[in-house]
Scaffold this motif. Structure first.
Motif, short mmCIF file in Angstrom:
data_model
loop_
_atom_site.label_atom_id
_atom_site.label_comp_id
_atom_site.label_asym_id
_atom_site.label_seq_id
_atom_site.Cartn_x
_atom_site.Cartn_y
_atom_site.Cartn_z
N TYR A 140 1.92 -6.03 -0.65
CA TYR A 140 1.26 -4.85 -1.21
C TYR A 140 -0.14 -4.69 -0.60
O TYR A 140 -0.76 -5.68 -0.24
N TYR B 247 3.47 -0.45 -0.31
CA TYR B 247 4.11 -1.72 -0.62
C TYR B 247 5.32 -1.89 0.28
O TYR B 247 5.78 -0.93 0.92
N LYS C 241 5.56 4.16 -0.55
CA LYS C 241 4.25 4.70 -0.89
C LYS C 241 3.86 4.33 -2.31
O LYS C 241 4.70 4.37 -3.21
N GLY C 242 2.58 4.03 -2.49
CA GLY C 242 2.05 3.76 -3.81
C GLY C 242 1.37 4.98 -4.39
O GLY C 242 1.78 6.12 -4.15
#
Lengths: 115, 112
Positions: free
Chosen positions: B33, B48, B57-58
């Motif tokens: 991450y 991540y 995508k975060g």
């Protein structure tokens, strides 16, 4: 949507007194819950986690946390605070149904323990 | 190497420049991450990776890209840095499932 709330930016406690750092969460399913501590200019360190089982979880350095499903809370506690406990504390949550290992962190609570 | 390492420790960068933050772990963790930490906002997930060869995508992925060519390395690239990307960046890793994350020491990035 998953989220974590730490309602207190700062907690002040005298050494030797009990401490509580609050955390509430919101997930669609059942949660994995974590507490981390961050000392100045360092990365986060794992303290404890709740996955399943006993609602009272014991972790490192004498800390414990209680999972309360009805109140969606996971407050961090310690019976007797030490000056060395002064640090930044983060609560984190992950939905156990989430296949993507995504964790959500609260904004952090600064704990000040005074001698 | 023991745990997670990040490089550089700190960097001052001119706006518009390209920058890659490096992250390496030796714990054979599957998941890795990248977070950014900003005052009052806590940690926000940028990208991540659940396993080598996959990324996701975060919360705040715009302006950042990642790759996961192998288990150990997870570099974060800023293609064209902007001042709002001034932050402390943390890399972390974990086993799959409900396991805790292990964090690197962080990279302090300043974009002028």
């Amino acid at each position: 949507a998953q989220s974590v709330a730490q309602p207190e930016d700062q907690v002040n406690v005298a050494e030797g007194n009990p401490l509580t750092v609050k955390c509430t969460y919101s997930v669609s399913g059942n949660p994995y819950l974590f507490w981390y501590v961050q000392y100045p200019n360092r990365g986060l360190q794992f303290l404890l986690k709740y996955i399943t089982g006993d609602n009272l979880v014991k972790g490192s350095y004498g800390f414990e946390a209680e999972f309360n499903k009805s109140q969606t809370s996971f407050h961090l506690k310690k019976p007797s605070a030490l000056v060395s406990d002064s640090a930044l504390y983060f609560c984190a949550v992950r939905d156990i149904r989430d296949n993507f290992n995504k964790f959500y962190f609260g904004s952090g609570t600064k704990l000040n323990v005074k001698p | 190497i023991a745990g997670i390492t990040q490089a550089p420790t700190s960097q001052i960068l001119a706006a518009g420049r390209r920058m890659t933050l490096r992250c390496t772990q030796d714990m054979r963790h599957n998941a890795m991450y990248w977070y950014r930490q900003d005052l009052g906002l806590g940690l926000r997930l940028i990208h991540y990776s659940n396993t080598a060869g996959t990324t996701g995508k975060g919360e705040v992925p715009d302006g950042y890209s990642v790759s996961r060519a192998n288990t150990d390395d997870f570099p974060l690239t800023l293609a064209s840095a902007v001042p709002s990307q001034t932050s402390v960046y943390f890399c972390a890793s974990s086993l799959r499932g409900g396991h805790e994350q292990f964090f690197g020491p962080g990279t302090r990035l300043t974009v002028l």
